[in-house]
Design an enzyme around this catalytic site. Structure first.
Site, PDB file in Angstrom:
ATOM      1  N   CYS A   4     -61.231   7.980  58.799  1.00 53.48           N
ATOM      2  CA  CYS A   4     -60.045   7.517  58.062  1.00 53.48           C
ATOM      3  C   CYS A   4     -60.471   6.917  56.717  1.00 53.48           C
ATOM      4  O   CYS A   4     -61.250   5.957  56.669  1.00 53.48           O
ATOM      5  CB  CYS A   4     -59.285   6.483  58.893  1.00 53.48           C
ATOM      6  SG  CYS A   4     -57.949   5.709  57.977  1.00 53.48           S
ATOM      7  N   CYS A   7     -59.693   3.197  56.369  1.00 54.48           N
ATOM      8  CA  CYS A   7     -60.638   2.359  57.135  1.00 54.48           C
ATOM      9  C   CYS A   7     -61.952   2.232  56.374  1.00 54.48           C
ATOM     10  O   CYS A   7     -62.574   1.171  56.376  1.00 54.48           O
ATOM     11  CB  CYS A   7     -60.856   2.929  58.537  1.00 54.48           C
ATOM     12  SG  CYS A   7     -59.477   2.598  59.678  1.00 54.48           S
ATOM     13  N   ASP A  30     -53.536   2.279  43.906  1.00 50.31           N
ATOM     14  CA  ASP A  30     -53.562   3.697  44.265  1.00 50.31           C
ATOM     15  C   ASP A  30     -54.422   4.457  43.262  1.00 50.31           C
ATOM     16  O   ASP A  30     -54.342   4.230  42.049  1.00 50.31           O
ATOM     17  CB  ASP A  30     -52.133   4.260  44.287  1.00 50.31           C
ATOM     18  CG  ASP A  30     -52.043   5.579  45.025  1.00 50.31           C
ATOM     19  OD1 ASP A  30     -51.420   5.606  46.101  1.00 50.31           O
ATOM     20  OD2 ASP A  30     -52.607   6.579  44.532  1.00 50.31           O
ATOM     21  N   ASN A  87     -44.194   6.391  53.648  1.00 48.84           N
ATOM     22  CA  ASN A  87     -44.048   7.774  54.077  1.00 48.84           C
ATOM     23  C   ASN A  87     -44.523   7.875  55.523  1.00 48.84           C
ATOM     24  O   ASN A  87     -45.524   7.269  55.900  1.00 48.84           O
ATOM     25  CB  ASN A  87     -44.894   8.693  53.183  1.00 48.84           C
ATOM     26  CG  ASN A  87     -44.394   8.706  51.748  1.00 48.84           C
ATOM     27  OD1 ASN A  87     -43.195   8.684  51.511  1.00 48.84           O
ATOM     28  ND2 ASN A  87     -45.303   8.723  50.795  1.00 48.84           N
ATOM     29  N   GLY A  93     -44.041  13.298  54.249  1.00 48.94           N
ATOM     30  CA  GLY A  93     -45.054  13.474  53.202  1.00 48.94           C
ATOM     31  C   GLY A  93     -46.230  12.521  53.309  1.00 48.94           C
ATOM     32  O   GLY A  93     -46.888  12.227  52.321  1.00 48.94           O
ATOM     33  N   HIS A 100     -49.403   2.610  55.541  1.00 50.77           N
ATOM     34  CA  HIS A 100     -49.529   1.960  54.230  1.00 50.77           C
ATOM     35  C   HIS A 100     -48.172   1.844  53.559  1.00 50.77           C
ATOM     36  O   HIS A 100     -47.301   2.682  53.740  1.00 50.77           O
ATOM     37  CB  HIS A 100     -50.519   2.708  53.329  1.00 50.77           C
ATOM     38  CG  HIS A 100     -50.241   4.177  53.192  1.00 50.77           C
ATOM     39  ND1 HIS A 100     -50.598   5.086  54.158  1.00 50.77           N
ATOM     40  CD2 HIS A 100     -49.634   4.891  52.215  1.00 50.77           C
ATOM     41  CE1 HIS A 100     -50.239   6.298  53.765  1.00 50.77           C
ATOM     42  NE2 HIS A 100     -49.630   6.207  52.595  1.00 50.77           N
ATOM     43  N   HIS A 102     -46.415   1.569  49.920  1.00 56.84           N
ATOM     44  CA  HIS A 102     -46.579   1.726  48.475  1.00 56.84           C
ATOM     45  C   HIS A 102     -45.714   0.675  47.778  1.00 56.84           C
ATOM     46  O   HIS A 102     -44.517   0.550  48.092  1.00 56.84           O
ATOM     47  CB  HIS A 102     -46.055   3.090  48.013  1.00 56.84           C
ATOM     48  CG  HIS A 102     -46.790   4.289  48.548  1.00 56.84           C
ATOM     49  ND1 HIS A 102     -47.654   5.025  47.785  1.00 56.84           N
ATOM     50  CD2 HIS A 102     -46.745   4.891  49.766  1.00 56.84           C
ATOM     51  CE1 HIS A 102     -48.116   6.046  48.501  1.00 56.84           C
ATOM     52  NE2 HIS A 102     -47.580   5.992  49.707  1.00 56.84           N
TER      53      HIS A 102
END
Ligand code: 5GP
Ligand code: ZN
Length: 115
Positions: A4, A7, A30, A87, A93, A100, A102
């Protein structure tokens, strides 16, 4: 979760621009921002998506929103506004299978939800 990417970011195996960290939560910019402010807030505990939340995660999710509130103020997007997007799954998507949130702001956002 060895494969991941988030992670790995938590373990600092992959560099990221961290804006907030505590024992349970990490927030970082991001890599491919869709707006002047685009920050991802994640639990350090690996949770695949919103679908895999359990009762015991309620407090953690509440704390994530407290962190989002703090970051919005620090990034000075609290007054003009911003968007929080989660998402979930294929149709939603979701590309990275680690829950997470955003935080997107710093410009007038269109009707397009995210990215
Ligand atoms: P999703 O589409 O799963 O909701 O969003 C995943 C987000 O993670 C995307 O906006 C993507 O740009 C971001 N992302 C993917 N890999 C990395 C990375 O290695 N570092 C950072 N900082 N962001 C990443
Ligand atoms: Zn993970």
């Amino acid at each position: 979760m060895d494969d991941c990417i988030f992670c790995k970011i938590i373990k600092k195996e992959i560099p990221s621009s961290i804006v907030y960290e505590d024992e349970e939560i990490l927030a970082f910019r991001d890599i491919n921002p869709v707006a002047p402010v685009h920050i991802l807030v994640i639990p350090k505990k690996h949770i695949d998506s919103l679908v895999y939340l359990s009762k015991e995660d309620e407090k953690l999710i509440g704390r994530i929103y407290t962190v989002i509130n703090k970051i919005a103020k620090e990034e000075q997007i609290d007054e003009k506004g911003f968007r929080v997007v989660v998402n979930c799954g294929e149709d939603g998507g979701q590309e990275v299978k680690h829950l997470h949130f955003h935080i997107i702001g710093g410009k007038k956002l269109g009707i397009k939800i995210c990215g």
